[in-house]
Design a protein around this motif. Structure first.
Motif, PDB file in Angstrom:
ATOM      1  N   LYS A 143      -4.810   1.269   4.996  1.00  0.00           N
ATOM      2  CA  LYS A 143      -4.825   2.180   3.837  1.00  0.00           C
ATOM      3  C   LYS A 143      -6.260   2.416   3.374  1.00  0.00           C
ATOM      4  N   ASN A 151      -8.141   5.999   3.270  1.00  0.00           N
ATOM      5  CA  ASN A 151      -8.705   6.523   2.023  1.00  0.00           C
ATOM      6  C   ASN A 151     -10.198   6.812   2.174  1.00  0.00           C
ATOM      7  N   SER A 181       0.115  15.513  -2.368  1.00  0.00           N
ATOM      8  CA  SER A 181       1.028  14.724  -3.196  1.00  0.00           C
ATOM      9  C   SER A 181       2.091  15.598  -3.837  1.00  0.00           C
ATOM     10  N   GLY A 211       3.551  14.438  -6.344  1.00  0.00           N
ATOM     11  CA  GLY A 211       3.592  13.881  -7.694  1.00  0.00           C
ATOM     12  C   GLY A 211       4.199  12.494  -7.645  1.00  0.00           C
ATOM     13  N   SER A 212       5.223  12.314  -6.787  1.00  0.00           N
ATOM     14  CA  SER A 212       5.793  10.972  -6.677  1.00  0.00           C
ATOM     15  C   SER A 212       5.392  10.276  -5.379  1.00  0.00           C
ATOM     16  N   THR A 213       5.128  11.039  -4.325  1.00  0.00           N
ATOM     17  CA  THR A 213       4.683  10.434  -3.066  1.00  0.00           C
ATOM     18  C   THR A 213       3.368  11.088  -2.665  1.00  0.00           C
ATOM     19  N   THR A 214       2.569  10.357  -1.899  1.00  0.00           N
ATOM     20  CA  THR A 214       1.342  10.949  -1.389  1.00  0.00           C
ATOM     21  C   THR A 214       1.334  10.860   0.130  1.00  0.00           C
ATOM     22  N   SER A 247      -0.619   8.537 -10.094  1.00  0.00           N
ATOM     23  CA  SER A 247       0.530   9.357  -9.696  1.00  0.00           C
ATOM     24  C   SER A 247       0.685   9.198  -8.191  1.00  0.00           C
ATOM     25  N   GLY A 248       1.696   9.795  -7.610  1.00  0.00           N
ATOM     26  CA  GLY A 248       1.901   9.685  -6.166  1.00  0.00           C
ATOM     27  C   GLY A 248       2.162   8.248  -5.737  1.00  0.00           C
ATOM     28  N   SER A 249       1.782   7.939  -4.489  1.00  0.00           N
ATOM     29  CA  SER A 249       2.053   6.592  -3.947  1.00  0.00           C
ATOM     30  C   SER A 249       1.001   5.600  -4.427  1.00  0.00           C
ATOM     31  N   ARG A 253       0.939   2.871 -10.608  1.00  0.00           N
ATOM     32  CA  ARG A 253       0.989   3.728 -11.788  1.00  0.00           C
ATOM     33  C   ARG A 253       0.315   3.024 -12.964  1.00  0.00           C
ATOM     34  N   GLU A 302      -6.211   0.826  -6.519  1.00  0.00           N
ATOM     35  CA  GLU A 302      -4.786   1.110  -6.304  1.00  0.00           C
ATOM     36  C   GLU A 302      -4.273   2.160  -7.294  1.00  0.00           C
ATOM     37  N   ARG A 321      -6.173   5.706  -5.978  1.00  0.00           N
ATOM     38  CA  ARG A 321      -5.942   6.188  -4.617  1.00  0.00           C
ATOM     39  C   ARG A 321      -4.622   5.637  -4.113  1.00  0.00           C
ATOM     40  N   PRO A 322      -3.919   6.433  -3.286  1.00  0.00           N
ATOM     41  CA  PRO A 322      -2.624   5.944  -2.800  1.00  0.00           C
ATOM     42  C   PRO A 322      -2.787   4.636  -2.046  1.00  0.00           C
ATOM     43  N   ALA A 323      -1.812   3.751  -2.194  1.00  0.00           N
ATOM     44  CA  ALA A 323      -1.954   2.410  -1.640  1.00  0.00           C
ATOM     45  C   ALA A 323      -0.676   1.911  -0.983  1.00  0.00           C
ATOM     46  N   PRO A 379       3.827   2.560   0.293  1.00  0.00           N
ATOM     47  CA  PRO A 379       4.799   3.514   0.826  1.00  0.00           C
ATOM     48  C   PRO A 379       5.359   4.436  -0.265  1.00  0.00           C
ATOM     49  N   TYR A 380       5.260   4.000  -1.535  1.00  0.00           N
ATOM     50  CA  TYR A 380       5.798   4.791  -2.641  1.00  0.00           C
ATOM     51  C   TYR A 380       5.156   4.268  -3.924  1.00  0.00           C
ATOM     52  N   LYS A 381       5.607   4.792  -5.075  1.00  0.00           N
ATOM     53  CA  LYS A 381       5.001   4.355  -6.335  1.00  0.00           C
ATOM     54  C   LYS A 381       5.269   2.876  -6.634  1.00  0.00           C
ATOM     55  N   ARG A 410       8.840   6.184   0.999  1.00  0.00           N
ATOM     56  CA  ARG A 410       9.567   6.602  -0.199  1.00  0.00           C
ATOM     57  C   ARG A 410      10.669   5.623  -0.588  1.00  0.00           C
TER      58      ARG A 410
END
Ligand code: HEM
Ligand code: HEM
Ligand code: SF4
Ligand code: SF4
Lengths: 84, 426
Positions: free
Chosen positions: A42, A46, A58, A60-63, B154-156, B159, B191, B194-196, B198-200, B365
């Motif tokens: 990851k 990034n 994204s 909004g919920s997944t990227t 937001s996203g993966s 939060r 974290e 940046r996305p880190a 599989p999901y939130k 997800r």
């Protein structure tokens, strides 16, 4: 043996450029090197975004990740629609 | 941008309650693009389908979260909402800020966005609704440099962590929720931004089992304050309540005459574990049976207080009803020390155990609570190195098979196949 960071970057870019779908989940890149921990993969993915080679998409919920140029953003998509 | 006819939305202004339609109309007087929100929503009401597209590539340089791309799928008809991105700002712990700071945020948003906000979003962030892609970088610059505020997650991503008022205002807080919330926010900046995963993934922190931030219902990793010794009892104050010297429940719900306080009916019989009783005029609690539900403490706050050996319970895996219905978090670690002196080492150790496992085993997800459901609680508990106790059993078994782990069987599952084949033909 785990790949070096540069080898891993190359493997990730290769996958991002050649995968059927332009947008990939982070898990899709785990297979680039089974010997590297998901968290390290990851971080490398990034870093590729920071370097401008990949981009985040994204909902909004997944990227998801995409090689720059392979995933279209909404603005270019709208412009393409307009010029049709 | 012209006004649109909105007969369906106008209905929503007819009730006695506040109406978002009225609010947006008022905002549209200075921000005409807001007419297009109403126009597009009216169209959606008519056609019974949303006209928002989902997601996109938007963000500020170096960040992979905090801004959610939103675009209209009818931009020609409603150019004011062609782009209408949402910005999430990391709220201060417990949402304490000065009115000057709120004014600054609102002014900044009048400058770079629609001026409309949602305070606060479910994750706790201050949500700024509606701006365009070119406005994002200047907004972010002023936000971080002048207002010293940051974006949320937001996203993966991890939060934005959220906590209850904690020790700042509440005598029941069993640990400093704000200190933990702030520490985790700073410790996990990468974290969050940046996305880190599989999901939130969400952290929420409540100081006691009243759980004012609803951590048990809304977070993947809930830290809920608790104690492991005995509820402190002031017997004189118990008598005071019985005599009607103090209003029960701190005087809440005082609008109605509930009659004289009846400790038996209102406290002892409502204890969910039946562990309270009166011995003469002494209140007794069998603390080994108490589940720390807080009811008796809430009812008689002068007489009862949490114990002094304080820490937190860790619950894992709550989620909203998107797939397979909503789910509460499962109590995983009944008591954990929450220690600011060692930078909350014990809490961080548990978080990383979960992440290392979930990042590997979780599907795309899939919230960690869904992963636990899929692989089964026993597997998750072994990952967490928690011994299974009878309380982990939710219902009698309906599956007759017994699955043994290799380490539970003498000699394990490894065997000499050749040796086996001598006795068992292929
Ligand atoms: C249309 C195909 C089949 C039907 C209708 C069928 C039906 C049944 C029924 C009614 C039972 C008794 C269940 C019970 O005791 O409660 C049974 C048991 C069993 N069947 Fe089948 N079966 C079919 C195919 C197969 C196949 C293809 C296999 C193996 C490859 C198989 C293996 C077994 C075994 C091992 C049992 C014993 C289960 C036990 O003792 O608990 N069956 N089957
Ligand atoms: C790879 C080989 C085999 C497989 C995958 C297999 C699989 C199974 C399964 C799934 C059952 C149902 C178990 C249960 O419901 O409790 C079963 C039952 C049974 N199998 Fe096998 N089996 C195999 C070989 C054999 C052999 C070689 C024999 C006999 C020489 C055998 C005799 C039986 C009997 C009698 C039952 C019924 C037991 C009962 O009713 O409690 N199986 N087997
Ligand atoms: S959760 Fe408990 S400690 Fe936190 S504010 Fe609510 S009652 Fe107080
Ligand atoms: S906290 Fe709840 S379970 Fe414990 S003694 Fe009070 S009412 Fe009973």
């Amino acid at each position: 043996m785990a790949l070096s960071v540069d080898e891993l970057k190359a493997a990730i870019m290769d996958k991002a450029m050649t995968a059927k779908k332009p947008q990939l989940y982070i898990k899709d890149f785990y297979a680039c090197d089974p010997d590297t921990k998901p968290r390290a993969i990851k971080n490398v993915a990034n870093d590729l975004v920071k370097e401008g080679k990949m981009t985040f998409w994204s909902s909004g919920s997944t990227t998801m990740y995409a090689a720059v140029g392979r995933a279209k953003d909404e603005e270019t998509r709208d412009a393409a629609e307009d010029s049709k | 941008m012209p006004k649109h006819d909105t007969p369906l939305l106008d209905e929503l202004e007819s009730g006695p309650w506040p109406s978002f339609v009225t609010d947006i109309k008022r905002q549209a007087e200075t921000k005409p693009e807001c007419w297009d929100i109403l126009g597009q929503l009216e169209l959606s009401f008519k056609e019974r389908i949303t006209h928002w597209k989902h997601g996109g590539i938007v963000g500020v340089f170096g960040y992979g979260g905090g801004i959610v791309g939103r675009y209209s799928d009818v931009p020609k008809q409603f150019p004011g909402v062609a782009h209408f991105h949402t910005v999430r700002l990391n709220q201060p712990s417990s949402k304490f800020y000065s009115s000057a700071k709120l004014r600054d945020i609102c002014n900044l948003w009048e400058k770079y966005g629609s001026g409309m906000t949602n305070m606060h979003g479910s994750t706790g962030d201050l949500v700024l609704l509606g701006t365009t892609t070119p406005n994002l970088e200047p907004l972010f610059y002023e936000l971080t440099h002048d207002l010293k505020q940051d974006l949320g997650g937001s996203g993966s991503n991890l939060r934005t962590p959220a906590c209850c008022l904690g020790k700042a205002r509440c005598e029941w807080s069993c640990y400093d929720t704000q200190a933990l919330c702030h520490h985790l926010t700073m410790h996990y900046q990468d974290e969050i931004h940046r996305p880190a995963f599989p999901y939130k993934f969400k952290f929420k922190m409540s100081g006691c089992p009243n759980d004012c931030v609803a951590a048990i219902a809304r977070s993947d990793f809930a830290v809920i304050g608790t104690w492991r010794d005995d509820i402190r009892i002031d017997q004189a104050a118990v008598k005071g309540y019985i005599n009607g010297d103090f209003p029960a429940t701190g005087g809440a719900h005082a609008g109605k005459d509930w009659g004289a306080f009846n400790i038996n009916k209102e406290v002892i019989q409502l204890c969910p574990t039946g562990c309270m009783s009166m011995a003469g005029d002494e209140l007794k609690i069998d603390n080994a049976e108490c589940t720390r539900c807080m009811h008796c403490i809430n009812a008689m706050p002068r007489a009862l207080r949490p114990g002094v050996d304080q820490g937190a319970s860790i619950l894992v895996g709550a989620k909203a009803p998107i797939l397979d219905g909503a789910q509460f978090a499962t109590l995983t670690i009944p008591f954990l020390e929450v220690n600011q002196e060692n930078d909350f080492e014990e809490v961080i150790e548990q978080i990383e155990k979960i992440w290392d496992w979930w990042m590997e085993v979780g599907k795309n997800r899939e919230r960690v609570g869904e992963t636990i459901q899929r692989v089964g609680l026993p597997t998750f508990l072994s990952v967490m190195e928690v011994d299974i106790v009878p309380q982990h059993v939710k219902e009698p078994r309906s599956n007759p098979y017994v699955f043994w782990q290799s380490e539970e069987v003498e000699g394990g599952f490894d065997r000499d196949v050749r040796e086996f084949r001598k006795r068992h033909a292929q």
